[in-house]
Write a protein that holds these residues in place. Structure first.
Motif, mmCIF file in Angstrom:
data_model
loop_
_atom_site.group_PDB
_atom_site.id
_atom_site.type_symbol
_atom_site.label_atom_id
_atom_site.label_comp_id
_atom_site.label_asym_id
_atom_site.label_seq_id
_atom_site.Cartn_x
_atom_site.Cartn_y
_atom_site.Cartn_z
ATOM 1 N N THR A 60 0.839 -1.196 0.000
ATOM 2 C CA THR A 60 0.000 0.000 0.000
ATOM 3 C C THR A 60 0.873 1.245 0.000
ATOM 4 O OG1 THR A 60 -0.094 0.149 2.420
ATOM 5 C CG2 THR A 60 -1.760 -1.242 1.315
ATOM 6 N N ASP A 61 0.271 2.398 -0.221
ATOM 7 C CA ASP A 61 1.009 3.664 -0.180
ATOM 8 C C ASP A 61 1.714 3.828 1.161
ATOM 9 O OD1 ASP A 61 -1.703 3.835 -1.565
ATOM 10 O OD2 ASP A 61 -0.672 5.514 -2.505
ATOM 11 N N CYS A 88 -2.008 0.867 -4.584
ATOM 12 C CA CYS A 88 -1.691 2.267 -4.281
ATOM 13 C C CYS A 88 -2.567 3.205 -5.098
ATOM 14 C CB CYS A 88 -0.225 2.560 -4.589
ATOM 15 S SG CYS A 88 0.958 1.499 -3.738
ATOM 16 N N ASP A 89 -2.607 4.440 -4.639
ATOM 17 C CA ASP A 89 -3.278 5.489 -5.400
ATOM 18 C C ASP A 89 -2.279 6.016 -6.419
ATOM 19 O OD1 ASP A 89 -4.644 7.607 -6.406
ATOM 20 O OD2 ASP A 89 -4.738 8.751 -4.532
ATOM 21 N N SER A 91 -2.945 7.923 -8.930
ATOM 22 C CA SER A 91 -3.385 9.169 -9.556
ATOM 23 C C SER A 91 -2.325 10.241 -9.334
ATOM 24 C CB SER A 91 -4.710 9.622 -8.936
ATOM 25 O OG SER A 91 -4.527 9.979 -7.574
ATOM 26 N N GLY A 94 -2.010 11.015 -5.715
ATOM 27 C CA GLY A 94 -1.351 9.947 -4.986
ATOM 28 C C GLY A 94 0.153 9.957 -5.182
ATOM 29 N N PRO A 118 -7.590 1.887 -10.996
ATOM 30 C CA PRO A 118 -8.557 2.450 -10.049
ATOM 31 C C PRO A 118 -9.900 1.741 -10.155
ATOM 32 C CG PRO A 118 -8.217 3.931 -11.920
ATOM 33 C CD PRO A 118 -7.193 2.852 -12.034
ATOM 34 N N TYR A 198 -14.811 8.033 -4.479
ATOM 35 C CA TYR A 198 -14.181 7.168 -3.489
ATOM 36 C C TYR A 198 -14.461 7.691 -2.087
ATOM 37 C CZ TYR A 198 -11.792 5.787 -7.754
ATOM 38 O OH TYR A 198 -11.526 5.370 -9.036
ATOM 39 N N ARG A 236 -9.772 3.467 -3.553
ATOM 40 C CA ARG A 236 -9.439 3.852 -4.925
ATOM 41 C C ARG A 236 -9.053 2.651 -5.777
ATOM 42 N NH1 ARG A 236 -8.734 9.041 -6.377
ATOM 43 N NH2 ARG A 236 -8.988 10.604 -4.757
ATOM 44 N N SER A 237 -8.422 1.660 -5.160
ATOM 45 C CA SER A 237 -8.024 0.475 -5.906
ATOM 46 C C SER A 237 -8.007 -0.719 -4.969
ATOM 47 C CB SER A 237 -6.645 0.658 -6.549
ATOM 48 O OG SER A 237 -5.663 0.898 -5.562
#
Length: 271
Positions: A60-61, A88-89, A91, A94, A118, A198, A236-237
């Protein structure tokens, strides 16, 4: 396991005892724009696939940021992302957050390449349980409302039409006990719920006699009292976006040929 399970504190299915009066339903759903869907058209050949979990779930982020700040080399992090993917985001916002957190540019590039797509929709499995002998539901329409930014998405099922046909995913569940033998007619429908925003979402499940509802505010006071509200956080994902809605009906004590709406349960799982 990266999973989130949400369910109502008080929720009933057909096999449970009669429900106490529900508190009044709050109705802060968007007004104006609506999207309506007929869920009885959901009868695919296969129900949603259950994601096979592994011990090595995507990063993850937050985990990438933590590993980077702990001194892991960028090449190590890139290899981890390639092997495990990254939930992860990816975008612009992100990626900017990762850069501000001090994550190396080669790692950010790997996130952009390997990050999960996403989410645009979630899979919804609807299970309808009808307990006892009967032919039709007293409240002929089941509604599922979900807010999506400035849109209220409305999912409805014409129960008389559903009950009169032969459904692909239909079973008779014997819930016999020593005293009372109860047979439950179970119908399952699977489809996709499009969501463009989201974060936090609200859901309302209600039974109604009206076939043309486009907003929860159109429910009668009696229908509103029997409805249930839920909330879930839409990521988001994710590898999987699966929600389950169960609605329970029980034979009426007076009109034996009719079923009454008894309650619902709603839960979501993200991986």
């Amino acid at each position: 396991m990266i999973a989130q399970l949400l369910a109502a504190t008080v929720a009933l299915t057909a096999a449970q005892a009669p429900r106490a009066a529900a508190p009044p339903v709050s109705l802060p759903f968007p007004t104006g724009n609506t999207q309506t869907y007929n869920i009885i058209q959901w009868d695919p050949n296969q129900l949603p696939r259950i994601y096979e979990r592994s011990d090595q779930l995507p990063l993850t982020d937050e985990e990438l940021t933590k590993l980077s700040q702990a001194g892991f080399e960028p090449a190590q992090l890139v290899k981890m992302i390639e092997e495990r993917r990254c939930a992860c985001d990816a975008s612009a916002d992100g990626l900017i957050r990762l850069k501000k957190a001090g994550v190396d540019k080669t790692v950010i590039a790997a996130v952009s390449r390997q990050g999960l797509a996403p989410n645009r929709e979630l899979n919804l499995l609807v299970t309808l349980d009808f307990t006892g002998e009967g032919r039709t539901a007293r409240e002929a329409f089941l509604y599922f409302f979900v807010d999506d930014g400035d849109i209220t998405r409305v999912f409805s099922a014409n129960l008389p039409e559903l009950l009169q046909r032969r459904n692909t995913h239909e079973t008779m569940v014997d819930r016999s006990d020593i005293v009372i033998a109860r047979t439950v007619r179970r119908i399952q429908l699977a489809g996709r719920v499009p969501l463009r925003t989201y974060g936090a979402h609200r859901v309302l499940v209600a039974a109604s006699a009206s076939p043309t509802l486009t907003h929860p505010s159109q429910l009668t006071a009696q229908e509103r009292a029997k409805a249930q509200t839920y909330s879930f956080d839409y990521p988001r994902s994710s590898l999987q976006s699966l929600c389950r809605l169960t609605a329970g009906y029980r034979r009426d004590a007076v009109l034996a040929y009719k079923w009454n709406f008894e309650g619902s349960r709603f839960e979501c799982e993200w991986n």
